[in-house]
Motif scaffolding. Structure first.
Motif, PDB file in Angstrom:
ATOM      1  N   THR A  24     -82.682  39.093 -40.260  1.00 16.30           N
ATOM      2  CA  THR A  24     -83.154  37.713 -40.265  1.00 16.30           C
ATOM      3  C   THR A  24     -84.522  37.635 -39.582  1.00 16.30           C
ATOM      4  OG1 THR A  24     -80.916  36.806 -40.382  1.00 16.30           O
ATOM      5  CG2 THR A  24     -82.629  35.357 -39.495  1.00 16.30           C
ATOM      6  N   LYS A  25     -84.705  38.394 -38.504  1.00 17.53           N
ATOM      7  CA  LYS A  25     -86.020  38.462 -37.853  1.00 17.53           C
ATOM      8  C   LYS A  25     -87.036  39.152 -38.757  1.00 17.53           C
ATOM      9  CE  LYS A  25     -84.501  38.604 -33.074  1.00 17.53           C
ATOM     10  NZ  LYS A  25     -84.368  39.471 -31.889  1.00 17.53           N
ATOM     11  N   VAL A  26     -86.644  40.267 -39.375  1.00 14.34           N
ATOM     12  CA  VAL A  26     -87.560  41.012 -40.249  1.00 14.34           C
ATOM     13  C   VAL A  26     -88.051  40.113 -41.380  1.00 14.34           C
ATOM     14  CG1 VAL A  26     -87.724  42.896 -41.937  1.00 14.34           C
ATOM     15  CG2 VAL A  26     -86.679  43.317 -39.702  1.00 14.34           C
ATOM     16  N   PHE A  27     -87.141  39.434 -42.058  1.00 12.19           N
ATOM     17  CA  PHE A  27     -87.498  38.624 -43.224  1.00 12.19           C
ATOM     18  C   PHE A  27     -88.054  37.251 -42.844  1.00 12.19           C
ATOM     19  CE2 PHE A  27     -83.868  41.070 -45.399  1.00 12.19           C
ATOM     20  CZ  PHE A  27     -84.722  42.089 -45.774  1.00 12.19           C
ATOM     21  N   GLY A  28     -87.729  36.775 -41.653  1.00 15.60           N
ATOM     22  CA  GLY A  28     -88.197  35.457 -41.226  1.00 15.60           C
ATOM     23  C   GLY A  28     -87.480  34.313 -41.909  1.00 15.60           C
ATOM     24  N   ILE A  29     -86.319  34.598 -42.492  1.00 17.49           N
ATOM     25  CA  ILE A  29     -85.494  33.570 -43.146  1.00 17.49           C
ATOM     26  C   ILE A  29     -84.017  33.878 -42.904  1.00 17.49           C
ATOM     27  CG2 ILE A  29     -87.121  32.973 -44.997  1.00 17.49           C
ATOM     28  CD1 ILE A  29     -85.478  34.838 -46.860  1.00 17.49           C
ATOM     29  N   GLU A  30     -83.203  32.852 -43.011  1.00 21.42           N
ATOM     30  CA  GLU A  30     -81.754  33.012 -42.873  1.00 21.42           C
ATOM     31  C   GLU A  30     -81.167  33.550 -44.183  1.00 21.42           C
ATOM     32  OE1 GLU A  30     -79.783  32.411 -40.144  1.00 21.42           O
ATOM     33  OE2 GLU A  30     -81.632  32.006 -39.031  1.00 21.42           O
ATOM     34  N   PRO A  31     -80.074  34.291 -44.120  1.00 17.30           N
ATOM     35  CA  PRO A  31     -79.416  34.707 -45.357  1.00 17.30           C
ATOM     36  C   PRO A  31     -78.888  33.484 -46.114  1.00 17.30           C
ATOM     37  CG  PRO A  31     -78.077  35.290 -43.442  1.00 17.30           C
ATOM     38  CD  PRO A  31     -79.363  34.726 -42.926  1.00 17.30           C
ATOM     39  N   TYR A  32     -78.833  33.620 -47.432  1.00 20.94           N
ATOM     40  CA  TYR A  32     -78.329  32.493 -48.227  1.00 20.94           C
ATOM     41  C   TYR A  32     -76.863  32.684 -48.613  1.00 20.94           C
ATOM     42  CZ  TYR A  32     -78.201  35.035 -52.637  1.00 20.94           C
ATOM     43  OH  TYR A  32     -77.871  35.921 -53.629  1.00 20.94           O
ATOM     44  N   PHE A  33     -76.330  33.892 -48.396  1.00 19.89           N
ATOM     45  CA  PHE A  33     -74.961  34.191 -48.821  1.00 19.89           C
ATOM     46  C   PHE A  33     -74.270  34.988 -47.732  1.00 19.89           C
ATOM     47  CE2 PHE A  33     -71.800  36.849 -50.988  1.00 19.89           C
ATOM     48  CZ  PHE A  33     -71.133  35.905 -51.746  1.00 19.89           C
ATOM     49  N   ASN A  34     -73.009  34.613 -47.438  1.00 13.71           N
ATOM     50  CA  ASN A  34     -72.226  35.338 -46.440  1.00 13.71           C
ATOM     51  C   ASN A  34     -70.786  35.363 -46.912  1.00 13.71           C
ATOM     52  OD1 ASN A  34     -70.639  36.119 -44.246  1.00 13.71           O
ATOM     53  ND2 ASN A  34     -72.011  35.185 -42.759  1.00 13.71           N
ATOM     54  N   LYS A  35     -70.306  36.563 -47.208  1.00  9.41           N
ATOM     55  CA  LYS A  35     -68.921  36.734 -47.659  1.00  9.41           C
ATOM     56  C   LYS A  35     -68.114  37.316 -46.505  1.00  9.41           C
ATOM     57  CE  LYS A  35     -65.630  37.103 -50.797  1.00  9.41           C
ATOM     58  NZ  LYS A  35     -64.951  36.020 -51.394  1.00  9.41           N
ATOM     59  N   GLU A  36     -67.529  36.432 -45.721  1.00  8.41           N
ATOM     60  CA  GLU A  36     -66.620  36.812 -44.634  1.00  8.41           C
ATOM     61  C   GLU A  36     -67.239  37.811 -43.660  1.00  8.41           C
ATOM     62  OE1 GLU A  36     -63.183  38.115 -46.796  1.00  8.41           O
ATOM     63  OE2 GLU A  36     -62.914  36.161 -47.726  1.00  8.41           O
ATOM     64  N   ASP A  37     -68.534  37.732 -43.412  1.00  5.79           N
ATOM     65  CA  ASP A  37     -69.268  38.628 -42.521  1.00  5.79           C
ATOM     66  C   ASP A  37     -69.157  40.103 -42.909  1.00  5.79           C
ATOM     67  OD1 ASP A  37     -70.370  36.609 -40.915  1.00  5.79           O
ATOM     68  OD2 ASP A  37     -68.512  36.484 -39.742  1.00  5.79           O
ATOM     69  N   ALA A  38     -68.686  40.370 -44.122  1.00  7.85           N
ATOM     70  CA  ALA A  38     -68.619  41.751 -44.618  1.00  7.85           C
ATOM     71  C   ALA A  38     -69.771  42.045 -45.572  1.00  7.85           C
ATOM     72  CB  ALA A  38     -67.290  41.998 -45.328  1.00  7.85           C
ATOM     73  N   TYR A  39     -70.321  40.997 -46.178  1.00  6.02           N
ATOM     74  CA  TYR A  39     -71.474  41.144 -47.066  1.00  6.02           C
ATOM     75  C   TYR A  39     -72.387  39.939 -46.870  1.00  6.02           C
ATOM     76  CZ  TYR A  39     -74.483  41.746 -51.076  1.00  6.02           C
ATOM     77  OH  TYR A  39     -75.600  41.915 -51.874  1.00  6.02           O
ATOM     78  N   ILE A  40     -73.636  40.204 -46.498  1.00  6.47           N
ATOM     79  CA  ILE A  40     -74.633  39.173 -46.229  1.00  6.47           C
ATOM     80  C   ILE A  40     -75.804  39.420 -47.183  1.00  6.47           C
ATOM     81  CG2 ILE A  40     -76.098  38.107 -44.459  1.00  6.47           C
ATOM     82  CD1 ILE A  40     -73.166  38.205 -43.577  1.00  6.47           C
ATOM     83  N   GLU A  41     -76.434  38.349 -47.678  1.00  2.00           N
ATOM     84  CA  GLU A  41     -77.525  38.551 -48.630  1.00  2.00           C
ATOM     85  C   GLU A  41     -78.669  37.560 -48.398  1.00  2.00           C
ATOM     86  OE1 GLU A  41     -76.611  40.111 -52.744  1.00  2.00           O
ATOM     87  OE2 GLU A  41     -77.152  38.038 -53.186  1.00  2.00           O
ATOM     88  N   TRP A  42     -79.890  38.085 -48.565  1.00  8.92           N
ATOM     89  CA  TRP A  42     -81.118  37.299 -48.502  1.00  8.92           C
ATOM     90  C   TRP A  42     -81.825  37.413 -49.848  1.00  8.92           C
ATOM     91  CZ3 TRP A  42     -79.251  40.400 -44.751  1.00  8.92           C
ATOM     92  CH2 TRP A  42     -79.215  39.923 -43.437  1.00  8.92           C
ATOM     93  N   ARG A  43     -82.635  36.413 -50.195  1.00  5.66           N
ATOM     94  CA  ARG A  43     -83.567  36.505 -51.321  1.00  5.66           C
ATOM     95  C   ARG A  43     -84.955  36.601 -50.713  1.00  5.66           C
ATOM     96  NH1 ARG A  43     -80.362  32.378 -54.850  1.00  5.66           N
ATOM     97  NH2 ARG A  43     -79.037  33.851 -55.948  1.00  5.66           N
ATOM     98  N   VAL A  44     -85.695  37.665 -51.095  1.00 11.28           N
ATOM     99  CA  VAL A  44     -86.929  37.993 -50.401  1.00 11.28           C
ATOM    100  C   VAL A  44     -88.057  38.268 -51.382  1.00 11.28           C
ATOM    101  CG1 VAL A  44     -87.961  39.613 -48.763  1.00 11.28           C
ATOM    102  CG2 VAL A  44     -85.537  39.078 -48.586  1.00 11.28           C
ATOM    103  N   GLY A  45     -89.245  37.829 -51.060  1.00  8.73           N
ATOM    104  CA  GLY A  45     -90.451  38.254 -51.757  1.00  8.73           C
ATOM    105  C   GLY A  45     -90.838  37.425 -52.960  1.00  8.73           C
ATOM    106  N   ASP A  46     -91.876  37.921 -53.642  1.00 10.99           N
ATOM    107  CA  ASP A  46     -92.478  37.218 -54.777  1.00 10.99           C
ATOM    108  C   ASP A  46     -91.477  36.904 -55.890  1.00 10.99           C
ATOM    109  OD1 ASP A  46     -95.063  37.335 -53.611  1.00 10.99           O
ATOM    110  OD2 ASP A  46     -95.318  39.372 -54.366  1.00 10.99           O
TER     111      ASP A  46
END
Length: 136
Positions: A24-46
């Protein structure tokens, strides 16, 4: 069969809370998807590529002696600055910034969770962005 491009890159971590906070610090944004804290996902970039973080208990395993995983290189405008920022955030050096040819510079770090994260200045990437209406 037509390959249309990458959709999701997945890294693995034993400590999902720490890894989520770090990326979250690296990307500067919060993840948009969290599946029971076992899988987290961000959408990043162009192109809003998906970066997933999966609990290591679900990681694929290779037979002994065979390498596993891949290195993904994220497009950046300044490789040295990106490399130094990742180190400042707690990553370890993997490969210092290296010119690979005209218009191509790469570097990589090992994140605090054992994954290799690469950064690259890639003129071809910028040319593709420009061709699709994105500006650098």
């Amino acid at each position: 069969m037509m390959l249309r491009g990458f959709t999701t890159v997945t890294f693995f971590a034993d400590d999902m809370a720490a890894a989520t906070a770090w990326y979250t610090k690296v990307f500067g944004i919060e993840p948009y998807f969290n599946k029971e804290d076992a899988y987290i996902e961000w959408r990043v970039g162009d192109y809003q590529h998906e970066f997933g973080l999966l609990d290591s208990r679900f990681a694929p395993h290779q037979p002994a002696g065979r390498p596993a995983g891949a290195v993904i290189y994220w497009a950046v405008d300044d490789v040295e600055a990106a490399y130094q920022r990742l180190l400042a955030l707690g990553a370890e050096p993997h490969e210092k910034p290296t010119e690979r040819g005209p218009g191509y510079v790469t570097a990589s770090v090992t994140d605090p969770f054992g994954n290799i994260l690469g950064v690259m200045f890639n003129q071809h990437y910028l040319d593709v962005c420009a061709g699709n209406g994105f500006t650098a």
